[in-house]
Design a protein around this motif. Structure first.
Motif, PDB file in Angstrom:
ATOM      1  N   THR A  38       5.324  -1.976  15.181  1.00 24.33           N
ATOM      2  CA  THR A  38       6.511  -1.157  15.382  1.00 24.33           C
ATOM      3  C   THR A  38       6.804  -0.369  14.116  1.00 24.33           C
ATOM      4  O   THR A  38       6.498  -0.807  12.994  1.00 24.33           O
ATOM      5  CB  THR A  38       7.726  -2.027  15.724  1.00 24.33           C
ATOM      6  OG1 THR A  38       7.963  -2.960  14.660  1.00 24.33           O
ATOM      7  CG2 THR A  38       7.510  -2.768  17.033  1.00 24.33           C
ATOM      8  N   ARG A  40       9.981   1.319  12.159  1.00 13.81           N
ATOM      9  CA  ARG A  40      11.434   1.363  12.136  1.00 13.81           C
ATOM     10  C   ARG A  40      11.926   2.582  11.369  1.00 13.81           C
ATOM     11  O   ARG A  40      11.206   3.145  10.530  1.00 13.81           O
ATOM     12  CB  ARG A  40      11.967   0.083  11.489  1.00 13.81           C
ATOM     13  CG  ARG A  40      11.690  -1.170  12.295  1.00 13.81           C
ATOM     14  CD  ARG A  40      12.081  -2.418  11.534  1.00 13.81           C
ATOM     15  NE  ARG A  40      11.088  -2.760  10.525  1.00 13.81           N
ATOM     16  CZ  ARG A  40      11.152  -3.843   9.759  1.00 13.81           C
ATOM     17  NH1 ARG A  40      12.156  -4.670   9.876  1.00 13.81           N
ATOM     18  NH2 ARG A  40      10.205  -4.086   8.871  1.00 13.81           N
ATOM     19  N   ASN A  41      13.133   2.980  11.663  1.00 16.09           N
ATOM     20  CA  ASN A  41      13.749   4.063  10.910  1.00 16.09           C
ATOM     21  C   ASN A  41      14.063   3.568   9.504  1.00 16.09           C
ATOM     22  O   ASN A  41      14.855   2.643   9.321  1.00 16.09           O
ATOM     23  CB  ASN A  41      15.032   4.527  11.604  1.00 16.09           C
ATOM     24  CG  ASN A  41      14.754   5.177  12.940  1.00 16.09           C
ATOM     25  OD1 ASN A  41      13.724   5.843  13.107  1.00 16.09           O
ATOM     26  ND2 ASN A  41      15.658   4.989  13.890  1.00 16.09           N
ATOM     27  N   ARG A  42      13.433   4.163   8.512  1.00 17.94           N
ATOM     28  CA  ARG A  42      13.539   3.672   7.140  1.00 17.94           C
ATOM     29  C   ARG A  42      14.815   4.151   6.465  1.00 17.94           C
ATOM     30  O   ARG A  42      15.228   5.299   6.624  1.00 17.94           O
ATOM     31  CB  ARG A  42      12.315   4.102   6.333  1.00 17.94           C
ATOM     32  CG  ARG A  42      11.050   3.390   6.792  1.00 17.94           C
ATOM     33  CD  ARG A  42       9.800   4.056   6.285  1.00 17.94           C
ATOM     34  NE  ARG A  42       8.624   3.438   6.903  1.00 17.94           N
ATOM     35  CZ  ARG A  42       7.485   4.072   7.116  1.00 17.94           C
ATOM     36  NH1 ARG A  42       7.362   5.344   6.783  1.00 17.94           N
ATOM     37  NH2 ARG A  42       6.483   3.444   7.669  1.00 17.94           N
ATOM     38  N   PHE A  43      15.385   3.253   5.691  1.00 19.45           N
ATOM     39  CA  PHE A  43      16.609   3.534   4.956  1.00 19.45           C
ATOM     40  C   PHE A  43      16.244   4.262   3.673  1.00 19.45           C
ATOM     41  O   PHE A  43      15.373   3.826   2.926  1.00 19.45           O
ATOM     42  CB  PHE A  43      17.329   2.220   4.645  1.00 19.45           C
ATOM     43  CG  PHE A  43      18.592   2.375   3.881  1.00 19.45           C
ATOM     44  CD1 PHE A  43      19.763   2.744   4.517  1.00 19.45           C
ATOM     45  CD2 PHE A  43      18.621   2.149   2.513  1.00 19.45           C
ATOM     46  CE1 PHE A  43      20.939   2.885   3.803  1.00 19.45           C
ATOM     47  CE2 PHE A  43      19.786   2.277   1.802  1.00 19.45           C
ATOM     48  CZ  PHE A  43      20.951   2.653   2.443  1.00 19.45           C
ATOM     49  N   ASP A 110      13.472  -5.779   4.400  1.00 17.22           N
ATOM     50  CA  ASP A 110      14.611  -5.622   5.296  1.00 17.22           C
ATOM     51  C   ASP A 110      15.574  -4.553   4.789  1.00 17.22           C
ATOM     52  O   ASP A 110      16.230  -3.871   5.582  1.00 17.22           O
ATOM     53  CB  ASP A 110      15.354  -6.952   5.440  1.00 17.22           C
ATOM     54  CG  ASP A 110      14.536  -7.984   6.222  1.00 17.22           C
ATOM     55  OD1 ASP A 110      13.585  -7.568   6.924  1.00 17.22           O
ATOM     56  OD2 ASP A 110      14.836  -9.185   6.117  1.00 17.22           O
ATOM     57  N   HIS A 111      15.658  -4.398   3.467  1.00 17.06           N
ATOM     58  CA  HIS A 111      16.570  -3.395   2.898  1.00 17.06           C
ATOM     59  C   HIS A 111      16.088  -1.978   3.199  1.00 17.06           C
ATOM     60  O   HIS A 111      16.882  -1.105   3.572  1.00 17.06           O
ATOM     61  CB  HIS A 111      16.681  -3.608   1.389  1.00 17.06           C
ATOM     62  CG  HIS A 111      17.573  -2.619   0.708  1.00 17.06           C
ATOM     63  ND1 HIS A 111      17.165  -1.887  -0.380  1.00 17.06           N
ATOM     64  CD2 HIS A 111      18.838  -2.223   0.971  1.00 17.06           C
ATOM     65  CE1 HIS A 111      18.152  -1.094  -0.759  1.00 17.06           C
ATOM     66  NE2 HIS A 111      19.183  -1.287   0.033  1.00 17.06           N
ATOM     67  N   GLN A 113      13.655  -1.322   5.444  1.00 16.17           N
ATOM     68  CA  GLN A 113      13.139  -1.313   6.814  1.00 16.17           C
ATOM     69  C   GLN A 113      11.627  -1.104   6.859  1.00 16.17           C
ATOM     70  O   GLN A 113      11.108  -0.219   7.554  1.00 16.17           O
ATOM     71  CB  GLN A 113      13.842  -0.226   7.649  1.00 16.17           C
ATOM     72  CG  GLN A 113      15.345  -0.445   7.846  1.00 16.17           C
ATOM     73  CD  GLN A 113      15.646  -1.720   8.636  1.00 16.17           C
ATOM     74  OE1 GLN A 113      15.082  -1.961   9.696  1.00 16.17           O
ATOM     75  NE2 GLN A 113      16.526  -2.542   8.091  1.00 16.17           N
ATOM     76  N   VAL A 114      10.907  -1.902   6.076  1.00 11.55           N
ATOM     77  CA  VAL A 114       9.453  -1.942   6.138  1.00 11.55           C
ATOM     78  C   VAL A 114       9.034  -3.408   6.131  1.00 11.55           C
ATOM     79  O   VAL A 114       9.826  -4.302   5.805  1.00 11.55           O
ATOM     80  CB  VAL A 114       8.789  -1.195   4.958  1.00 11.55           C
ATOM     81  CG1 VAL A 114       9.132   0.280   4.991  1.00 11.55           C
ATOM     82  CG2 VAL A 114       9.201  -1.815   3.621  1.00 11.55           C
ATOM     83  N   HIS A 115       7.784  -3.664   6.480  1.00  8.36           N
ATOM     84  CA  HIS A 115       7.285  -5.038   6.534  1.00  8.36           C
ATOM     85  C   HIS A 115       7.029  -5.563   5.131  1.00  8.36           C
ATOM     86  O   HIS A 115       6.728  -4.803   4.193  1.00  8.36           O
ATOM     87  CB  HIS A 115       5.997  -5.091   7.363  1.00  8.36           C
ATOM     88  CG  HIS A 115       5.594  -6.478   7.761  1.00  8.36           C
ATOM     89  ND1 HIS A 115       4.733  -7.243   7.004  1.00  8.36           N
ATOM     90  CD2 HIS A 115       5.947  -7.244   8.821  1.00  8.36           C
ATOM     91  CE1 HIS A 115       4.552  -8.415   7.588  1.00  8.36           C
ATOM     92  NE2 HIS A 115       5.290  -8.450   8.689  1.00  8.36           N
TER      93      HIS A 115
END
Length: 363
Positions: A38, A40-43, A110-111, A113-115
């Protein structure tokens, strides 16, 4: 009828068993399938934080970040845009956040938005690139004008003449490498570390760093096997002094404190030596507070940990050149770092030179 009934029941039971086996087989296949990938939209902290929040979280301003990005950004670009390749800005931010917190990689992932595996690769990649900038930002004085500038800076502190650098070692905490070589990294305080040697000037700039020795190695051993010692032995810094603590032997180019100063000149020397040398202790304190990963512990492989140490030293000097100070609430010095090491036996020639300095400049 009974035989037919029994045969039909047995066939039905066997068919039900076979179907249940098939179901179990299918279930096992489904369970063992890899998780779908997946994106995710990265911060992006550059867009979502103001200047104060950005500096608090990444230990530098946005202006300094752009200077740093210009220095390493081209080397962090991916040659393809497939699979949502992470742009250099985000890669650099992930590494800076790791240096600024020392947190687990899953938390960093998690901060942004990557693995967490992506975080691991990025930290290693960015650290290597920053460490490659070492010759540009970490170097001893190369010519007579630079040497004189450093000596004047030290002399203005406590009137100690001909000083070209203050030297000391500090322990950088790491996780235990493994059961085979782990005890080599256990230091005298009982935890695993690298013993890192550094030399600084009066402006608290790091001019030399040696990061490759396990924590069980003594400070004097690190210096004796360094290129810096060979340079002084070959008179590349003729007439100049290093200032060290009691963990180093007194030599003609390395001035250490006296064990028991008695005369006024010896007391004046002791006061000037300790006061001038103290700058390297402050450098270690500021460095570890600026990049807490160096104090809370580096949880990576030893080779990557060494690269991280050099990378943070390069960053430290870049921030000094940019006049990028730490947040005001984090400028206190850790007194635990201001610790003397036990004295070692001194060499006679070093004593002669030190006594000459005492009689000439401090009597």
């Amino acid at each position: 009828m009974d035989l037919n009934t029994s045969s039909s029941s047995s066939s039905s039971s066997s068919s039900s068993l076979s179907s249940s086996d098939d179901d179990e087989h299918i279930f096992e296949i489904v369970v063992n399938l890899p998780r779908p990938r997946t994106f995710r939209n990265r911060f992006n902290p550059l867009e979502n934080y103001d200047d104060l929040d950005f500096k608090t979280r990444f230990r530098l301003t946005k202006n300094t970040f752009m200077v740093l990005l210009n220095a390493v950004g081209n080397d962090l670009k991916h040659c393809t845009s497939r699979n949502y390749a992470i742009i250099p800005e985000i890669q650099l931010l992930i590494a800076l956040r790791y240096y600024a917190t020392g947190a687990f990689q899953v938390v960093l992932g998690d901060h942004i938005q990557v693995h967490k595996s992506t975080v691991c690769r990025i930290v290693k990649r960015v650290s290597k690139r920053l460490a490659c900038l070492r010759p540009l930002f970490i170097s001893m004085p190369k010519n007579q004008n630079e040497k004189q500038e450093v000596q004047i800076g030290f002399y203005q502190m406590h009137n100690f003449p001909r000083v070209i650098g203050a030297i000391d070692c500090t322990h950088i905490r790491i996780q235990s490498p493994n059961s085979d070589i782990g005890e080599q990294f256990r230091n005298r305080k009982g935890y695993f570390s690298f013993n890192v040697q550094a030399v600084c000037n009066s402006k608290m700039e790091i001019m030399n760093i040696v990061a490759r020795w396990p924590g069980s190695v003594h400070d004097s051993t690190v210096f004796d096997n360094s290129l810096l010692r060979a340079q002084f032995e070959n008179n590349e810094f003729e007439g100049c002094f290093l200032l060290g603590d009691g963990g180093y032997p007194c030599r003609s180019y390395l001035m250490t404190p006296l064990l028991n100063p008695t005369t006024n000149s010896e007391k004046n020397y002791q006061k000037a030596q300790i006061g001038t040398r103290n700058v390297i202790e402050r450098v270690f304190g500021v460095l570890k507070r600026r990049f807490p990963v160096l104090s809370v512990g580096i949880r990576t492989q030893p080779r990557t940990a060494l690269t991280t140490i050099v990378a943070t030293a390069v960053l430290y000097n870049i921030l000094l050149k940019q006049n990028d100070e730490m947040p005001l609430n984090e400028q206190q010095l850790d007194n635990n770092l201001l610790e003397e090491l036990p004295a070692l036996p001194v060499r006679q020639i070093g004593n002669v030179v030190r006594n000459n300095v005492i009689e000439t400049y401090f009597s």
